[in-house]
Scaffold this motif. Structure first.
Motif, PDB file in Angstrom:
ATOM      1  N   LYS A  14      -3.346 -28.725   0.173  1.00 21.40           N
ATOM      2  CA  LYS A  14      -3.751 -29.181  -1.160  1.00 21.40           C
ATOM      3  C   LYS A  14      -2.671 -29.999  -1.857  1.00 21.40           C
ATOM      4  N   THR A  32       1.480 -26.430  -9.520  1.00 17.21           N
ATOM      5  CA  THR A  32       1.696 -25.206 -10.309  1.00 17.21           C
ATOM      6  C   THR A  32       2.428 -24.131  -9.505  1.00 17.21           C
ATOM      7  N   GLY A  33       2.254 -24.160  -8.159  1.00 18.45           N
ATOM      8  CA  GLY A  33       2.990 -23.207  -7.322  1.00 18.45           C
ATOM      9  C   GLY A  33       4.493 -23.376  -7.509  1.00 18.45           C
ATOM     10  N   ALA A  34       4.919 -24.614  -7.771  1.00 20.09           N
ATOM     11  CA  ALA A  34       6.354 -24.876  -7.941  1.00 20.09           C
ATOM     12  C   ALA A  34       6.918 -24.110  -9.139  1.00 20.09           C
ATOM     13  N   TYR A  36       5.804 -21.100 -10.216  1.00 21.83           N
ATOM     14  CA  TYR A  36       5.979 -19.709  -9.766  1.00 21.83           C
ATOM     15  C   TYR A  36       7.202 -19.604  -8.845  1.00 21.83           C
ATOM     16  N   SER A  93       8.916 -18.181  -1.028  1.00 24.95           N
ATOM     17  CA  SER A  93       7.448 -18.156  -0.871  1.00 24.95           C
ATOM     18  C   SER A  93       6.943 -16.740  -1.077  1.00 24.95           C
ATOM     19  N   SER A  96       7.584 -15.389  -4.725  1.00 26.35           N
ATOM     20  CA  SER A  96       6.683 -15.963  -5.738  1.00 26.35           C
ATOM     21  C   SER A  96       5.304 -15.313  -5.648  1.00 26.35           C
ATOM     22  N   SER A 100       3.890 -13.327  -8.980  1.00 28.85           N
ATOM     23  CA  SER A 100       2.820 -14.084  -9.654  1.00 28.85           C
ATOM     24  C   SER A 100       1.638 -13.242 -10.149  1.00 28.85           C
ATOM     25  N   ARG A 106       1.921 -14.855 -15.792  1.00 29.20           N
ATOM     26  CA  ARG A 106       0.869 -15.873 -15.643  1.00 29.20           C
ATOM     27  C   ARG A 106       0.564 -16.541 -16.983  1.00 29.20           C
ATOM     28  N   GLN A 113       0.897 -25.184 -18.194  1.00 32.89           N
ATOM     29  CA  GLN A 113      -0.094 -25.977 -17.467  1.00 32.89           C
ATOM     30  C   GLN A 113      -1.063 -26.661 -18.437  1.00 32.89           C
ATOM     31  N   GLY A 126      -3.261 -25.554  -7.474  1.00 29.40           N
ATOM     32  CA  GLY A 126      -2.773 -24.174  -7.520  1.00 29.40           C
ATOM     33  C   GLY A 126      -3.770 -23.215  -6.914  1.00 29.40           C
ATOM     34  N   ILE A 129      -6.711 -22.844 -10.997  1.00 31.51           N
ATOM     35  CA  ILE A 129      -6.820 -23.950 -11.950  1.00 31.51           C
ATOM     36  C   ILE A 129      -8.279 -24.118 -12.392  1.00 31.51           C
ATOM     37  N   ARG A 177       0.138 -13.580   2.486  1.00 33.23           N
ATOM     38  CA  ARG A 177       0.073 -14.276   1.198  1.00 33.23           C
ATOM     39  C   ARG A 177      -1.378 -14.539   0.782  1.00 33.23           C
ATOM     40  N   ASP A 181      -2.987 -13.245  -2.676  1.00 34.14           N
ATOM     41  CA  ASP A 181      -3.626 -14.206  -3.588  1.00 34.14           C
ATOM     42  C   ASP A 181      -5.084 -13.829  -3.889  1.00 34.14           C
ATOM     43  N   ARG A 184      -5.480  -9.881  -5.864  1.00 33.44           N
ATOM     44  CA  ARG A 184      -4.878  -9.435  -7.131  1.00 33.44           C
ATOM     45  C   ARG A 184      -5.983  -9.355  -8.183  1.00 33.44           C
TER      46      ARG A 184
HETATM   47  O1   DC Z   1       1.065 -23.113  -3.768  1.00 28.47           O
HETATM   48  P1   DC Z   1       2.390 -22.410  -3.463  1.00 28.47           P
HETATM   49  O2   DC Z   1       2.462 -21.838  -2.055  1.00 28.47           O
HETATM   50  O3   DC Z   1       3.567 -23.266  -3.768  1.00 28.47           O
HETATM   51  O4   DC Z   1       2.436 -21.148  -4.471  1.00 28.47           O
HETATM   52  C1   DC Z   1       3.483 -20.212  -4.460  1.00 28.47           C
HETATM   53  C2   DC Z   1       2.974 -18.879  -4.979  1.00 28.47           C
HETATM   54  O5   DC Z   1       2.653 -18.981  -6.368  1.00 28.47           O
HETATM   55  C3   DC Z   1       1.707 -18.348  -4.320  1.00 28.47           C
HETATM   56  O6   DC Z   1       1.987 -17.364  -3.366  1.00 28.47           O
HETATM   57  C4   DC Z   1       0.885 -17.743  -5.405  1.00 28.47           C
HETATM   58  C5   DC Z   1       1.446 -18.305  -6.670  1.00 28.47           C
HETATM   59  N1   DC Z   1       0.542 -19.208  -7.375  1.00 28.47           N
HETATM   60  C6   DC Z   1      -0.366 -18.643  -8.230  1.00 28.47           C
HETATM   61  O7   DC Z   1      -0.440 -17.423  -8.325  1.00 28.47           O
HETATM   62  N2   DC Z   1      -1.177 -19.450  -8.999  1.00 28.47           N
HETATM   63  C7   DC Z   1      -1.101 -20.786  -8.892  1.00 28.47           C
HETATM   64  N3   DC Z   1      -1.875 -21.561  -9.669  1.00 28.47           N
HETATM   65  C8   DC Z   1      -0.186 -21.379  -7.987  1.00 28.47           C
HETATM   66  C9   DC Z   1       0.611 -20.553  -7.219  1.00 28.47           C
END
Ligand code: DC
Length: 221
Positions: A14, A32-34, A36, A93, A96, A100, A106, A113, A126, A129, A177, A181, A184
């Motif tokens: 993505k 947005t992951g960046a 976190y 990784s 985060s 998260s 959040r 965001q 992300g 989103i 992971r 994700d 949760r």
């Molecule tokens: O997309 P990424 O792998 O860079 O994201 C790193 C971590 O951040 C992922 O394990 C979960 C979290 N994340 C999230 O909870 N919500 C988002 N919108 C983006 C990332």
């Protein structure tokens, strides 16, 4: 402003897709992951020993996050520390993904965001989103691919680097992971009801970009 949401699984491509689309459309990409990941770097640097609600609340109450762009590169600065060079490290990784799920963290990221989306035509990518952060985005994509394809793509990117993980380690990490994700309670990874789902297992990056551009042109003229 025009906002396009791209959500999807770990390693689904993505981020690369978002950058490719942004170039064609002249939009900003917001990864947005960046954020976190930047928070995870700072959390680690501060030396917290446990990950629980109290620790995360204490941590988040003392952080100030700044995002700026240098060309295509999105920098994440937390409390004055630019963590950009360390964002993609494997331990970050995992960390985060662990920090998260906490709502207080959040909420902080959500404010950043939304503020950005209000001021820029952007592609925001992300996990939540389309579902939580920008429920009124003009267009929503949900990108996925099989676990094996995603692990192989990641392995191909890192295999020539020193101390790179094996294919099996990458696959295990990715499964763990994904599980975190998707399971949760707050903002789990799932397609928004009005998202367009694209499985890229058998698509090249160019195929995916072209398909998305076609959809965007049809929808937004
Ligand atoms: O997309 P990424 O792998 O860079 O994201 C790193 C971590 O951040 C992922 O394990 C979960 C979290 N994340 C999230 O909870 N919500 C988002 N919108 C983006 C990332």
């Amino acid at each position: 402003m025009i906002n396009i949401a791209i959500d999807g699984h770990v390693g689904s491509g993505k981020s690369t897709l978002a950058r490719g689309l942004a170039k064609k459309l002249g939009f900003n990409v917001f990864d947005t992951g960046a954020i976190y990941r930047g928070l995870a770097c700072e959390f680690k640097e501060k030396g917290y020993k446990s990950i629980d609600e109290n620790t995360i609340s204490d941590f988040i109450s003392s952080v100030e996050v700044k995002i700026f762009f240098e060309g295509d590169v999105q920098h994440v600065v937390v409390n004055g520390h630019d963590h950009t060079p360390n964002l993609r490290r494997e331990e970050i990784s995992m960390l985060s993904a662990q920090i998260s799920p906490f709502p207080v963290l959040r909420d902080k990221v959500k404010d950043l965001q939304r503020h950005f989306a209000k001021e820029h035509n952007c592609i925001m990518e992300g996990r939540d989103i389309g579902t939580v952060v920008l429920p009124n985005a003009d267009l929503k994509f949900f990108i996925t691919a099989s676990e094996e394809v995603r692990a192989q793509r990641r392995f191909d990117q890192v295999k020539d680097k020193p101390n790179s993980p094996s294919y099996q380690e990458i696959l295990n990490d990715l499964r763990e992971r994904d599980y975190k994700d998707e399971h949760r309670t707050i903002a789990p990874l799932k397609p928004a009801k009005d998202a367009i789902i694209l499985d890229t297992s058998n698509m090249t990056l160019d195929d995916t970009i072209n398909k998305c551009i076609e959809i965007i042109n049809n929808k937004l003229n």
